[in-house]
Enzyme design. Sequence first.
Site, PDB file in Angstrom:
ATOM      1  N   ASP A  15       0.868  -1.183   0.000  1.00  0.00           N
ATOM      2  CA  ASP A  15       0.000   0.000   0.000  1.00  0.00           C
ATOM      3  C   ASP A  15       0.902   1.229   0.000  1.00  0.00           C
ATOM      4  O   ASP A  15       2.119   1.116   0.159  1.00  0.00           O
ATOM      5  CB  ASP A  15      -0.898  -0.016   1.250  1.00  0.00           C
ATOM      6  CG  ASP A  15      -1.802   1.207   1.344  1.00  0.00           C
ATOM      7  OD1 ASP A  15      -2.402   1.589   0.324  1.00  0.00           O
ATOM      8  OD2 ASP A  15      -1.901   1.804   2.443  1.00  0.00           O
ATOM      9  N   SER A  16       0.281   2.400  -0.114  1.00  0.00           N
ATOM     10  CA  SER A  16       1.052   3.632  -0.028  1.00  0.00           C
ATOM     11  C   SER A  16       1.521   3.902   1.400  1.00  0.00           C
ATOM     12  O   SER A  16       2.394   4.728   1.617  1.00  0.00           O
ATOM     13  CB  SER A  16       0.185   4.800  -0.495  1.00  0.00           C
ATOM     14  OG  SER A  16      -0.960   4.891   0.321  1.00  0.00           O
ATOM     15  N   TYR A  47      -1.010   8.318  -2.543  1.00  0.00           N
ATOM     16  CA  TYR A  47      -1.085   7.985  -3.973  1.00  0.00           C
ATOM     17  C   TYR A  47      -2.305   8.645  -4.629  1.00  0.00           C
ATOM     18  O   TYR A  47      -2.340   8.861  -5.830  1.00  0.00           O
ATOM     19  CB  TYR A  47      -1.231   6.468  -4.157  1.00  0.00           C
ATOM     20  CG  TYR A  47       0.045   5.654  -4.026  1.00  0.00           C
ATOM     21  CD1 TYR A  47       1.225   6.206  -3.526  1.00  0.00           C
ATOM     22  CD2 TYR A  47       0.060   4.314  -4.411  1.00  0.00           C
ATOM     23  CE1 TYR A  47       2.382   5.435  -3.415  1.00  0.00           C
ATOM     24  CE2 TYR A  47       1.210   3.537  -4.302  1.00  0.00           C
ATOM     25  CZ  TYR A  47       2.367   4.105  -3.805  1.00  0.00           C
ATOM     26  OH  TYR A  47       3.499   3.341  -3.701  1.00  0.00           O
ATOM     27  N   GLY A  48      -3.291   8.906  -3.813  1.00  0.00           N
ATOM     28  CA  GLY A  48      -4.609   9.317  -4.324  1.00  0.00           C
ATOM     29  C   GLY A  48      -4.625  10.605  -5.107  1.00  0.00           C
ATOM     30  O   GLY A  48      -5.551  10.878  -5.859  1.00  0.00           O
ATOM     31  N   CYS A  78      -4.277  -1.608  -1.913  1.00  0.00           N
ATOM     32  CA  CYS A  78      -4.453  -0.174  -2.132  1.00  0.00           C
ATOM     33  C   CYS A  78      -5.447  -0.040  -3.280  1.00  0.00           C
ATOM     34  O   CYS A  78      -5.208  -0.567  -4.375  1.00  0.00           O
ATOM     35  CB  CYS A  78      -3.106   0.432  -2.510  1.00  0.00           C
ATOM     36  SG  CYS A  78      -3.196   2.132  -3.083  1.00  0.00           S
ATOM     37  N   THR A  80      -6.249   2.661  -4.892  1.00  0.00           N
ATOM     38  CA  THR A  80      -5.748   3.566  -5.927  1.00  0.00           C
ATOM     39  C   THR A  80      -4.862   2.802  -6.907  1.00  0.00           C
ATOM     40  O   THR A  80      -5.038   2.892  -8.124  1.00  0.00           O
ATOM     41  CB  THR A  80      -4.972   4.728  -5.261  1.00  0.00           C
ATOM     42  OG1 THR A  80      -5.782   5.268  -4.208  1.00  0.00           O
ATOM     43  CG2 THR A  80      -4.637   5.797  -6.255  1.00  0.00           C
ATOM     44  N   GLU A 157      -3.046   8.664   8.520  1.00  0.00           N
ATOM     45  CA  GLU A 157      -1.579   8.553   8.581  1.00  0.00           C
ATOM     46  C   GLU A 157      -1.011   9.356   9.754  1.00  0.00           C
ATOM     47  O   GLU A 157      -0.017   8.973  10.343  1.00  0.00           O
ATOM     48  CB  GLU A 157      -0.939   9.031   7.267  1.00  0.00           C
ATOM     49  CG  GLU A 157      -1.134   8.097   6.080  1.00  0.00           C
ATOM     50  CD  GLU A 157      -0.215   6.858   6.093  1.00  0.00           C
ATOM     51  OE1 GLU A 157       0.885   6.918   6.648  1.00  0.00           O
ATOM     52  OE2 GLU A 157      -0.643   5.829   5.525  1.00  0.00           O
ATOM     53  N   CYS A 189     -10.979   2.722  -0.055  1.00  0.00           N
ATOM     54  CA  CYS A 189      -9.589   3.083   0.223  1.00  0.00           C
ATOM     55  C   CYS A 189      -9.235   2.285   1.469  1.00  0.00           C
ATOM     56  O   CYS A 189     -10.006   2.276   2.443  1.00  0.00           O
ATOM     57  CB  CYS A 189      -9.461   4.583   0.488  1.00  0.00           C
ATOM     58  SG  CYS A 189      -7.833   5.032   1.137  1.00  0.00           S
ATOM     59  N   THR A 190      -8.080   1.638   1.449  1.00  0.00           N
ATOM     60  CA  THR A 190      -7.770   0.724   2.561  1.00  0.00           C
ATOM     61  C   THR A 190      -7.442   1.457   3.866  1.00  0.00           C
ATOM     62  O   THR A 190      -7.342   0.829   4.918  1.00  0.00           O
ATOM     63  CB  THR A 190      -6.615  -0.222   2.174  1.00  0.00           C
ATOM     64  OG1 THR A 190      -5.496   0.565   1.721  1.00  0.00           O
ATOM     65  CG2 THR A 190      -7.038  -1.168   1.076  1.00  0.00           C
ATOM     66  N   HIS A 191      -7.293   2.776   3.791  1.00  0.00           N
ATOM     67  CA  HIS A 191      -7.131   3.535   5.040  1.00  0.00           C
ATOM     68  C   HIS A 191      -8.477   3.692   5.769  1.00  0.00           C
ATOM     69  O   HIS A 191      -8.511   3.881   6.982  1.00  0.00           O
ATOM     70  CB  HIS A 191      -6.594   4.938   4.742  1.00  0.00           C
ATOM     71  CG  HIS A 191      -5.122   4.994   4.466  1.00  0.00           C
ATOM     72  ND1 HIS A 191      -4.564   4.504   3.317  1.00  0.00           N
ATOM     73  CD2 HIS A 191      -4.086   5.492   5.204  1.00  0.00           C
ATOM     74  CE1 HIS A 191      -3.244   4.709   3.350  1.00  0.00           C
ATOM     75  NE2 HIS A 191      -2.934   5.308   4.479  1.00  0.00           N
TER      76      HIS A 191
HETATM   77  N1  DGL Z   1      -4.831   3.236   0.916  1.00  0.00           N
HETATM   78  C1  DGL Z   1      -4.787   3.562  -0.435  1.00  0.00           C
HETATM   79  C2  DGL Z   1      -6.050   3.261  -1.174  1.00  0.00           C
HETATM   80  O1  DGL Z   1      -6.660   2.270  -0.855  1.00  0.00           O
HETATM   81  C3  DGL Z   1      -4.050   4.783  -0.875  1.00  0.00           C
HETATM   82  C4  DGL Z   1      -4.372   6.053  -0.244  1.00  0.00           C
HETATM   83  C5  DGL Z   1      -3.440   7.128  -0.722  1.00  0.00           C
HETATM   84  O2  DGL Z   1      -2.229   6.928  -0.642  1.00  0.00           O
HETATM   85  O3  DGL Z   1      -3.927   8.174  -1.190  1.00  0.00           O
HETATM   86  O4  DGL Z   1      -6.450   3.935  -2.083  1.00  0.00           O
END
Ligand code: DGL
Length: 275
Positions: A15-16, A47-48, A78, A80, A157, A189-191
């Site tokens: 992931d990012s 990454y988004g 991730c 994204t 984060e 988004c996995t966050h």
């Molecule tokens: N956790 C990631 C996702 O699922 C990336 C979030 C990011 O880095 O913007 O999209």
Amino acid sequence: MDIESKKAEPIGVFDSGVGGLTVACEIARQLPKENIVYFGDTARVPYGSKSKDTIIRFSEQIIRFLAKKHVKAIVIACNTASALALETVRDQFDIPILGVVIPGARAAVAATKNLKVGVIGTEATVRSKMYTKNIQKMNPKVEVIEKACPLFVPLVEEGFREHHITDEAIHYYLESMKDTRIDAMILGCTHYPLLRTKIQQYVGENIQIVNPAYETAMELKELLTCQGIANTGKEQSCSKYEFYVSDAAEKFRDFANSVMPFDVPKTNIVNIEEY
Ligand code: DGL
């Protein structure tokens, strides 16, 4: 290589940043015999807000790093990178690679009763419309409403999960979702599963929250079983988890220890630009 050694090889998960831990956690839960090598691109998160070309380049570098760790399969934890890079990298590498978008779409199609699904994710994921495309491929009658929530990633984060500004951000982004009459909403988004309780409280119990992590772990299980490479655990007493990041290893480790159900003792720094 003999098949028993192949089975003992780890699963690469990336992931990012810390978001993919929510998927790694689910893989550890559903596939307790599998070893995991996790990479969080903490130097280049988020990454988004980045372009497709950049996300593909980052994904390629991470996959080359994971390949050096002899992973038998890779999960792009991730959304994204799954939305923007999966198709490209799948053609390039000789390792089975799974993303989270298709499993998430499948879970949402199964969950919705009124055929109205919401998707929240990063700007890049929402712009790609990959959730809408995949959901409507599975069931063309489903209406999909996507919404980018770019502040959620930095809030997670930075460890602001319980902070009142996170409540304000949730209200700012999700107020309009409440009026759409969706009955299922994908955490695209996995966050975001790290904000799940607050999001659920805000949108109310009539909207079922869909986290693609479980469905992804199940898809991985099926892939390993079909290819005959699931770890039977004959060669080890307990699973091994290794963590790598591109920056701020201590911060990552502290965070990982606050969300993972086991101790994360060491996180190693990798110069990912070398790959
Ligand atoms: N956790 C990631 C996702 O699922 C990336 C979030 C990011 O880095 O913007 O999209």
